[in-house]
Design an enzyme around this catalytic site. Structure first.
Site, PDB file in Angstrom:
ATOM      1  N   GLY A 207      -3.983  -4.342   6.158  1.00 38.63           N
ATOM      2  CA  GLY A 207      -2.933  -4.078   7.135  1.00 38.63           C
ATOM      3  C   GLY A 207      -3.162  -2.765   7.856  1.00 38.63           C
TER       4      GLY A 207
ATOM      5  CB  SER B 234      -0.890  -0.019   1.250  1.00 41.92           C
ATOM      6  OG  SER B 234      -1.623   1.187   1.359  1.00 41.92           O
TER       7      SER B 234
ATOM      8  CE  LYS C 157      -3.993   3.894   2.427  1.00 43.59           C
ATOM      9  NZ  LYS C 157      -5.202   3.300   3.008  1.00 43.59           N
TER      10      LYS C 157
ATOM     11  CG  ASP D 199      -7.814   2.357   0.898  1.00 45.28           C
ATOM     12  OD1 ASP D 199      -8.978   2.817   1.021  1.00 45.28           O
ATOM     13  OD2 ASP D 199      -7.195   1.819   1.838  1.00 45.28           O
TER      14      ASP D 199
ATOM     15  CE  LYS E 252      -7.230  -2.429   6.890  1.00 43.11           C
ATOM     16  NZ  LYS E 252      -7.308  -0.943   6.955  1.00 43.11           N
TER      17      LYS E 252
ATOM     18  CE  LYS F 185      -4.768   0.041   0.463  1.00 42.12           C
ATOM     19  NZ  LYS F 185      -5.424  -0.741   1.530  1.00 42.12           N
TER      20      LYS F 185
ATOM     21  CG  ASP G 241     -10.429  -0.876   5.311  1.00 45.05           C
ATOM     22  OD1 ASP G 241     -10.690  -1.398   6.423  1.00 45.05           O
ATOM     23  OD2 ASP G 241      -9.345  -0.297   5.095  1.00 45.05           O
TER      24      ASP G 241
ATOM     25  CD  GLU H 233      -8.884  -0.800   0.936  1.00 40.75           C
ATOM     26  OE1 GLU H 233      -7.991  -1.077   0.109  1.00 40.75           O
ATOM     27  OE2 GLU H 233      -8.713  -0.836   2.160  1.00 40.75           O
TER      28      GLU H 233
HETATM   29  O1  OSB Z   1      -7.137   1.749   4.747  1.00 35.85           O
HETATM   30  O2  OSB Z   1      -5.998  -0.011   4.509  1.00 35.85           O
HETATM   31  C1  OSB Z   1      -6.122   1.118   4.967  1.00 35.85           C
HETATM   32  C2  OSB Z   1      -2.867   2.271   6.554  1.00 35.85           C
HETATM   33  C3  OSB Z   1      -3.344   3.025   7.584  1.00 35.85           C
HETATM   34  C4  OSB Z   1      -4.704   3.151   7.738  1.00 35.85           C
HETATM   35  C5  OSB Z   1      -5.583   2.544   6.870  1.00 35.85           C
HETATM   36  C6  OSB Z   1      -5.098   1.767   5.830  1.00 35.85           C
HETATM   37  C7  OSB Z   1      -3.707   1.661   5.658  1.00 35.85           C
HETATM   38  C8  OSB Z   1      -3.075   0.971   4.560  1.00 35.85           C
HETATM   39  C9  OSB Z   1      -1.743   0.338   4.778  1.00 35.85           C
HETATM   40  O3  OSB Z   1      -3.544   0.951   3.441  1.00 35.85           O
HETATM   41  C10 OSB Z   1      -1.855  -1.050   5.185  1.00 35.85           C
HETATM   42  C11 OSB Z   1      -0.537  -1.695   5.520  1.00 35.85           C
HETATM   43  O4  OSB Z   1       0.202  -1.993   4.592  1.00 35.85           O
HETATM   44  O5  OSB Z   1      -0.285  -1.950   6.709  1.00 35.85           O
HETATM   45 MG    MG Z   2      -8.357   0.707   3.441  1.00 37.15          MG
END
Ligand code: OSB
Ligand code: MG
Length: 386
Positions: free
Chosen positions: A294, A137, A165, A190, A266, A163, A242, A217
């Site tokens: 994650g 991510s 953001k 995401d 999660k 992925k 999510d 997402e």
């Molecule tokens: O939305 O999945 C999420 C990180 C912090 C808060 C929310 C998210 C995330 C990530 C990273 O996308 C996930 C990771 O690689 O730990």
């Molecule tokens: Mg997410």
């Protein structure tokens, strides 16, 4: 049966290798609660709380989690053994919400229960594979050129799925830039709830349909299913939820009203591994693709995520990255690495020792600890029990 002799709760502050930016904020440090529970026979189980220092992903934060754990769960659990981790989940179901807090101690019990059974956690949970394809991510970047270089770096390391953001106005350009250089890589975005059903936002999301994304997402409200059900039919790209999925029942509602087609699983967000298994079973039963998300885990939470990712119903690549994705130094003795060559290139091995299967490096753990508490059974109960 699990009878606890001691629980230790630590708050750690780990510096991130690079700032991580989402639609809701920019982080340079991961504050995280780590729990260890020692059973009467001396087995140590570990758990990690997903909550962040601020309530900006969901409503929990590290302070609320400490409060719930120290007030309502730890003292009660120390004085009243549980039959199983599922028994724990049922006993504390009366506590509304606060799922990440509840999940943290439940997973320490799962670690103990798996060790009592002499099995690695992945097997104890019903997992079916030991090599987990790694996905990464990537936070919102300063500009598109920087983002494409970052993507190239992760692909060179072997990551199998990217992925990124996104937020309103920072989606079509970045996706287009990545696709120009990597037309075929498995790619998804995401939004962490940054969009609405406004004409302007929906038009932006519709443009993403042209880039062959695996999924979008959590585009809309973190507490919403209804609006997502309005949006999904307007997009060809599957919506993955999510934040909105806090339980098996939420996943059922998503499926029944068409609010999304994919599940980000999660363990913390849904209240623990018991609920994770219930969601996994529902997804398998209904053919819903799922993957393991994650929360910037240390090696402890990362080990547990890998066990979840080994479940047969987790059919898509998750945010299961190596320890060095976020941290220069991990709190476990053998940090998670990507396999760098051969047929398993771009995968991570699930630990195969009993329980979560990692050895915590206490020296490193202590060096990042900013707060520490020990809890023991109350003296009254101990005397009463002989
Ligand atoms: O939305 O999945 C999420 C990180 C912090 C808060 C929310 C998210 C995330 C990530 C990273 O996308 C996930 C990771 O690689 O730990
Ligand atoms: Mg997410």
């Amino acid at each position: 049966m699990i009878s606890l002799a001691r629980v230790e709760m630590r708050v750690l502050r780990l510096p991130l290798l690079a700032p991580f930016e989402t639609s809701f904020g920019r982080d340079i440090t991961r504050e995280v609660i780590v729990l260890s529970a020692t059973s009467a026979e001396g087995i140590v189980g570990w758990g990690e709380c997903s909550a962040f220092s601020l309530p900006n992903y969901n409503e929990e934060d590290t302070a609320t989690a400490r409060h719930i754990l120290s007030q309502y769960i730890i003292p009660n659990l120390l004085d009243n053994p549980v039959q199983s981790p599922q028994d724990y989940a049922a006993r504390y179901a009366w506590i509304r919400g606060n799922r990440m807090a509840k999940a943290a101690l439940e997973e320490a019990l799962w670690d103990i229960a798996a060790q009592q059974a002499g099995q690695p956690l992945w097997k104890f949970l019903g997992g079916s594979r030991q090599q987990i394809p790694a996905g990464v991510s990537i936070g919102i970047a300063a500009d598109e050129a920087t983002l494409v270089e970052e993507v190239a770096g992760f692909i060179a390391q072997g990551y199998r799925r990217i992925k990124i953001k996104v937020k309103p106005g920072r989606e079509v350009g970045p996706v287009q830039a990545i696709r120009a250089r990597f037309p075929d890589i498995p790619l998804q975005v995401d939004a962490n709830s940054a969009y609405t059903l406004s004409d302007e936002h929906v038009a932006l999301l519709k443009q993403l349909d042209d880039y062959g994304l695996l999924l979008i997402e959590q585009p809309l409200g973190e507490d919403d299913l209804i609006d997502h059900a309005q949006l999904q039919p307007q997009l060809r790209t599957p919506i993955c939820l999510d934040e909105s999925l806090r339980s098996r029942d939420d996943v059922r509602k998503m499926h029944e009203i068409g609010a999304g087609k994919v599940v980000n699983l999660k363990r913390g967000r849904v209240g623990g591994l018991s609920e994770t298994l219930a969601i996994h079973a529902y997804c398998q039963q209904h053919g819903i693709p799922a993957w393991c998300g994650g929360m910037l885990e240390t090696g402890i939470g990362r080990a547990i995520n890998l066990a979840v990712a080994s479940l047969p119903g987790l059919t898509m690549v998750g945010d299961t990255s190596a320890s060095n994705r976020f941290y220069a130094e991990d709190v476990i003795a053998a940090p998670f690495q990507l396999v760098s060559s051969g047929p398993h290139r771009g995968t991570i091995s699930v630990p195969n020792l009993p329980g979560i299967g990692v050895r915590v490096d206490m020296r490193v753990l202590d060096s990042y600890t900013v707060n520490y508490n020990t809890y023991r059974p109350s003296l009254v109960i101990r005397l009463g029990g002989g």
